[in-house]
Design an enzyme around this catalytic site. Structure first.
Site, short mmCIF file in Angstrom:
data_model
loop_
_atom_site.label_atom_id
_atom_site.label_comp_id
_atom_site.label_asym_id
_atom_site.label_seq_id
_atom_site.Cartn_x
_atom_site.Cartn_y
_atom_site.Cartn_z
N CYS A 1 0.77 -1.23 0.00
CA CYS A 1 0.00 0.00 0.00
C CYS A 1 0.81 1.29 0.00
O CYS A 1 0.82 2.04 -0.96
CB CYS A 1 -0.93 -0.05 1.21
SG CYS A 1 -1.83 1.45 1.53
N HIS B 1 -2.22 7.41 4.71
CA HIS B 1 -1.23 6.35 4.96
C HIS B 1 0.17 6.72 4.48
O HIS B 1 0.91 5.88 3.96
CB HIS B 1 -1.69 5.04 4.30
CG HIS B 1 -1.13 3.83 5.01
ND1 HIS B 1 -1.04 2.60 4.39
CD2 HIS B 1 -0.63 3.66 6.26
CE1 HIS B 1 -0.52 1.72 5.24
NE2 HIS B 1 -0.25 2.35 6.37
#
Length: 437
Positions: free
Chosen positions: A54, A115
């Site tokens: 990710c 993130h």
């Protein structure tokens, strides 16, 4: 002519064949709106993510550069141990797609998952976004909006916000609301980064399941194929609302809209026909759904087999907007406008990957793929062997040596992977065993 608008939609852990237009094997496709978007624009059958995990892909998407240039991208996930860390994140001084467009007068918004490092040292509003609604961490419960530590992680700009509702729907509504505030006089960048269909496995009807699992949002004892597909369907419904909002505001014709995933699929995803999944440099870990719609340039029902990678969209959007990248931070991605006009266009370049996990290396060159994993080398002709089963290393030793040398030469231009860079063991717990040869 008014400036071109940009919408970049990023799904989380979506498999290659989870859309109807990419080969979903459901009797009833779960993605009618995304399938319509593909019909109205271009389907890329060789879309690649910058990483099989990710955060590294998100670093590349933000900067338009190989994520390996930044220390934070070597850590996956940016999680518990990195809270308060002043190094592991996207440095605010690093130019981004959002900061460069904002400097040119664009309005910028990130709705969804960040993130890329935690406050107070990192955050969307420190890296070019005027507006932020979403989460800082890698995943939250869809109803409690708590992260893996049980801490509430839903924010509007710098303030925590307590909105009751299903996360996917909240993000879709905020995106539609943002579009409703725009007009043709000022360009905008909307980054809509869903958490779906990332764990925990919850549809909008699964509030009781959310209460049951509490803070155990890795959800090792939950989920089902039907649940996963419904999560994808609910994301697709929100994207349909966004498409209709663009039409209602008269903005569709002049908006470049891109949809893809941050990496290959996980437990319940369908990565067919590829093997491997998230965490792997096999095709199932890096080949992702990729669609682009821009009525002003892209002809309907276009299909391209040309390999493209996440970071290319930064170079493309800046070029479309007429915005120069910062010369101190040269882009590694390329401008895809020639491809949007001609699906057969194919640049002469290689694509590269590396991963500390399993000591993985990969290079893509004119349909050939060099792969090294666990100290073993492979050479695959993807034009004939998409499932990476027929190792051509012994039949093509000269090509193997050429591609190995090319990967080593490229790797020498990147900072080395830090010895202390970590990968969360949760991935090993949540996913199937890796393919072996």
């Amino acid at each position: 002519m008014p400036p071109t608008n940009f919408i970049f939609i990023l799904a989380d852990d979506l498999g290659y064949a989870d859309l109807g237009c990419t080969g979903a094997r459901d009797a009833i496709a779960a993605t009618p709106n995304l399938d319509e978007m593909a019909r109205q624009g271009m389907l890329f059958t060789s879309g690649y993510s910058n990483s099989p995990v990710c955060s590294p892909t998100r670093f590349a998407l933000a900067t338009g550069r190989w994520q390996y240039r930044l220390r934070g991208a070597a850590e996956e996930p940016l999680s518990k141990k990195t809270l308060g860390d002043k190094i592991l994140g996207l440095p605010p001084e690093h130019p981004t797609l959002a900061s460069l467009l904002r400097g040119a007068g664009y309005r910028t918004a990130l709705i969804g998952k960040w993130h890329l490092g935690y406050p107070p040292d990192f955050g969307p509003r420190k890296s070019g976004y005027d507006y932020f609604f979403g989460l800082h961490s890698g995943g939250v419960d869809y109803f409690s909006h708590a992260d893996t530590r049980g801490v509430h992680d839903l924010w509007e700009n710098e303030s925590p916000t307590h909105c009751d509702g299903y996360m996917t729907d909240l993000l879709s509504r905020k995106a539609v609301e943002f579009i409703g505030q725009q007009d043709r006089s000022r360009g905008f960048l909307l980054s809509l980064h869903y958490t779906a269909p990332h764990w925990p496995w919850e549809t909008r009807n699964d509030r009781p399941e959310s209460r049951r699992i509490g803070t155990a949002i890795h959800h090792l004892d939950g989920g089902a194929l039907a649940t996963y597909r419904q999560m994808v369907r609910e994301m697709d419904e929100g994207i349909g609302e966004l498409l209709r909002a663009l039409e209602a505001r008269g903005l569709a014709e002049n908006t470049l809209m891109v949809f893809t995933s941050d990496n290959g699929g996980e437990r319940y995803s369908d990565n067919w026909p590829f093997i491997g999944q998230k965490m792997d440099l096999l095709e199932g870990g890096i080949r992702v759904p990729l669609l682009a719609r821009w009525p002003r340039m892209i002809r309907p029902e276009s299909v391209s087999t040309t390999p493209v990678i996440t970071m290319d969209w930064v170079a493309t959007m800046l070029a479309v907007a007429g915005v120069q990248p910062d010369p101190a931070y040269p882009l590694d991605g390329i401008d895809l406008q020639p491809l949007l006009e001609d699906p057969a266009w194919r640049p002469d370049r290689n694509l590269y990957w590396r991963m500390k996990h399993r000591s993985q290396r990969a290079l893509l060159h004119q349909g050939w793929k060099y792969l090294s994993m666990d100290g073993h080398e492979y050479l695959f002709d993807l034009s004939a062997d998409q499932r990476e089963k027929a190792n051509q290393a012994k039949r093509e030793p000269r090509l193997l040596q050429e591609l190995r040398s090319a990967w080593l030469a490229w790797n020498a231009t990147m900072p080395p992977i830090p010895q202390d860079a970590g990968v969360s063991l949760v991935y090993n717990e949540t996913m199937l065993p890796r393919p072996t040869y």
